[in-house]
Design a protein around this motif. Structure first.
Motif, PDB file in Angstrom:
ATOM      1  N   TYR A 169       0.827  -1.204   0.000  1.00 29.69           N
ATOM      2  CA  TYR A 169       0.000   0.000   0.000  1.00 29.69           C
ATOM      3  C   TYR A 169       0.863   1.257   0.000  1.00 29.69           C
ATOM      4  O   TYR A 169       0.594   2.213  -0.730  1.00 29.69           O
ATOM      5  N   ASP A 172       5.097   1.963  -4.214  1.00 26.13           N
ATOM      6  CA  ASP A 172       4.710   1.519  -5.551  1.00 26.13           C
ATOM      7  C   ASP A 172       5.725   0.502  -6.065  1.00 26.13           C
ATOM      8  O   ASP A 172       6.657   0.111  -5.351  1.00 26.13           O
ATOM      9  N   ARG A 178       3.981   6.062  -2.146  1.00 25.48           N
ATOM     10  CA  ARG A 178       2.769   6.561  -2.792  1.00 25.48           C
ATOM     11  C   ARG A 178       1.678   6.925  -1.788  1.00 25.48           C
ATOM     12  O   ARG A 178       0.690   7.565  -2.150  1.00 25.48           O
ATOM     13  N   SER A 301     -11.271  -9.814  -0.853  1.00 20.02           N
ATOM     14  CA  SER A 301     -11.537  -8.438  -1.252  1.00 20.02           C
ATOM     15  C   SER A 301     -11.875  -8.367  -2.733  1.00 20.02           C
ATOM     16  O   SER A 301     -12.689  -7.542  -3.159  1.00 20.02           O
ATOM     17  N   ALA A 302     -11.243  -9.221  -3.538  1.00 13.68           N
ATOM     18  CA  ALA A 302     -11.570  -9.277  -4.959  1.00 13.68           C
ATOM     19  C   ALA A 302     -12.988  -9.806  -5.171  1.00 13.68           C
ATOM     20  O   ALA A 302     -13.658  -9.459  -6.149  1.00 13.68           O
ATOM     21  N   THR A 305     -16.646  -7.046  -3.594  1.00 11.33           N
ATOM     22  CA  THR A 305     -16.197  -5.841  -4.300  1.00 11.33           C
ATOM     23  C   THR A 305     -16.687  -4.546  -3.681  1.00 11.33           C
ATOM     24  O   THR A 305     -16.143  -3.478  -3.977  1.00 11.33           O
ATOM     25  N   HIS A 315     -10.434   1.598   1.344  1.00 13.97           N
ATOM     26  CA  HIS A 315      -9.643   1.625   0.108  1.00 13.97           C
ATOM     27  C   HIS A 315      -9.376   0.189  -0.333  1.00 13.97           C
ATOM     28  O   HIS A 315      -9.067  -0.679   0.487  1.00 13.97           O
ATOM     29  N   PRO A 317      -6.986  -1.810  -3.249  1.00 10.14           N
ATOM     30  CA  PRO A 317      -5.996  -1.682  -4.329  1.00 10.14           C
ATOM     31  C   PRO A 317      -6.549  -2.212  -5.649  1.00 10.14           C
ATOM     32  O   PRO A 317      -7.538  -2.953  -5.685  1.00 10.14           O
ATOM     33  N   GLU A 318      -5.878  -1.851  -6.706  1.00  8.38           N
ATOM     34  CA  GLU A 318      -6.287  -2.305  -8.031  1.00  8.38           C
ATOM     35  C   GLU A 318      -6.213  -3.826  -8.146  1.00  8.38           C
ATOM     36  O   GLU A 318      -7.015  -4.449  -8.839  1.00  8.38           O
ATOM     37  N   ASP A 319      -5.257  -4.434  -7.459  1.00  7.87           N
ATOM     38  CA  ASP A 319      -5.043  -5.882  -7.552  1.00  7.87           C
ATOM     39  C   ASP A 319      -4.939  -6.465  -6.146  1.00  7.87           C
ATOM     40  O   ASP A 319      -3.867  -6.877  -5.708  1.00  7.87           O
ATOM     41  N   PRO A 320      -6.059  -6.506  -5.396  1.00  7.38           N
ATOM     42  CA  PRO A 320      -5.992  -6.873  -3.972  1.00  7.38           C
ATOM     43  C   PRO A 320      -5.509  -8.292  -3.707  1.00  7.38           C
ATOM     44  O   PRO A 320      -4.926  -8.559  -2.651  1.00  7.38           O
ATOM     45  N   SER A 323      -1.714  -8.312  -3.092  1.00  4.89           N
ATOM     46  CA  SER A 323      -1.114  -7.327  -2.184  1.00  4.89           C
ATOM     47  C   SER A 323      -0.120  -7.958  -1.215  1.00  4.89           C
ATOM     48  O   SER A 323       0.952  -7.389  -0.957  1.00  4.89           O
TER      49      SER A 323
END
Length: 336
Positions: A169, A172, A178, A301-302, A305, A315, A317-320, A323
């Motif tokens: 998280y 990057d 980030r 998490s994916a 949703t 929050h 992430p784009e690709d949980p 992670s």
């Protein structure tokens, strides 16, 4: 780099060895590109009773203890939801299988992997006994009965899975910051068997009063969907893990050579479990108003949703799903 030095290089590989999926992130031994793969944790002891026409899709391994295990999406997996999974032969076979499938057969690797919060910590301290047990287990041998080249595990490092996701998280892919690392961030890791909550304070401490593990995860969704299919269609057939996973993700399942729409059934089960997990998180974090972020990661998490929407500072992430593995890989790159 010469060909000989390349062959002798020890490669850093991160493996998030979950109850439902094994996720791997590392440098490809030939191309140098970053490998990122998900493999189902579908394994059982003994020979499967299946054989492949092409020789692929069904893999058998023998452990140093002399036991045979089969890994394949075509078999009904043993239940991995038991307390000793992370120090078991099942776990060791799955980790080695992932390494082989991603091209590390015959290569020397430094392996970094993780434990859930409840296994990594004992009260307020690291559970050294459990960490050492996982380390020792992964250093034991696994061989392929067909004589295939197996990875050479030179070293094993074990971290905390949810804390690894904090690294992902904050940093990057270029290891540049980030997100602010100095605040209080809750990582909610929804895995196969468990949901981990880890509150990281100031980038260097865990708030144990709000951290912990609950025994609820994606495999519970699979179990309830399977039961609902049995009730809806009046059948008793068993389904491999990959078929249940596909049914949950697509809302369809093939029965009697026809695609059956089970989207409402799946939606009901997923919604019920999403609510259960959100309430467990609320019991630990309250409204999370004094946290900078509540970050949802893991395979669950994916699947769930909308769960980040339970918190104003939620929050995802784009690709949980990756992670943990990406965070473990970033950790070993930063710490060496």
């Amino acid at each position: 780099m010469t060909e000989n030095s390349k062959k002798s290089e020890i490669l850093n590989v991160a493996v998030d060895d979950g109850y439902a999926q094994t996720k791997l992130v590392g440098e490809h031994p030939e191309t140098g590109e970053i490998v990122q793969e998900i493999i189902r944790s579908s394994v059982r002891q003994g020979r499967s009773g299946l054989s492949s026409f092409s020789g692929g899709g069904i893999d058998q391994y023998e452990t140093e203890e002399g036991d045979i295990f089969t890994v394949s999406n075509e078999i009904e997996s043993e239940n991995t939801q038991f307390d000793g999974f992370h120090t078991s032969q099942l776990n060791r076979v799955l980790v080695n299988h992932a390494l082989v499938k991603c091209g590390y057969g015959g290569k020397s690797v430094n392996l970094v992997t993780g434990l859930p919060v409840a296994d990594y910590f004992l009260d307020d301290e690291r559970d050294i006994e459990h960490i050492d047990a996982k380390t020792s287990n992964l250093k034991l041998g696994v061989s392929g009965p067909d004589g295939r080249a197996m990875p050479k595990v030179e070293d094993v490092r074990v971290g905390c899975q949810a804390v690894a996701a904090w690294f992902d998280y904050v940093l990057d892919d270029n290891l540049d910051q980030r997100h602010d690392a100095t605040g209080s961030i809750a990582i909610v890791d929804i895995g196969g068997r468990t949901t981990d909550v880890a509150v990281v304070v100031g980038g260097n401490a865990i708030d144990h009063s709000r951290s912990g593990t609950e025994n609820i995860g994606v495999l519970d969704v699979y179990t309830e969907v399977r039961k609902a299919i049995h009730r809806e269609f009046k059948i008793k057939e068993k389904f491999p893990l990959d078929k249940l996973d596909a049914a949950v993700r697509t809302g369809t399942i093939r029965l009697w050579n026809k695609e059956q729409d089970i989207s409402e059934l799946v939606e009901t089960v997923v919604s019920e479990h999403e609510g259960k997990i959100a309430r467990e998180v609320e019991r630990r974090l309250g409204s999370a108003a004094n946290l900078d972020a509540v970050v949802f990661v893991g395979g669950g998490s994916a699947l769930f949703t909308t769960i980040a929407g339970y918190f104003p500072n939620g929050h995802m992430p784009e690709d949980p799903e990756f992670s943990n593995a990406k965070g473990l890989y970033k950790f070993i790159r930063v710490k060496g």
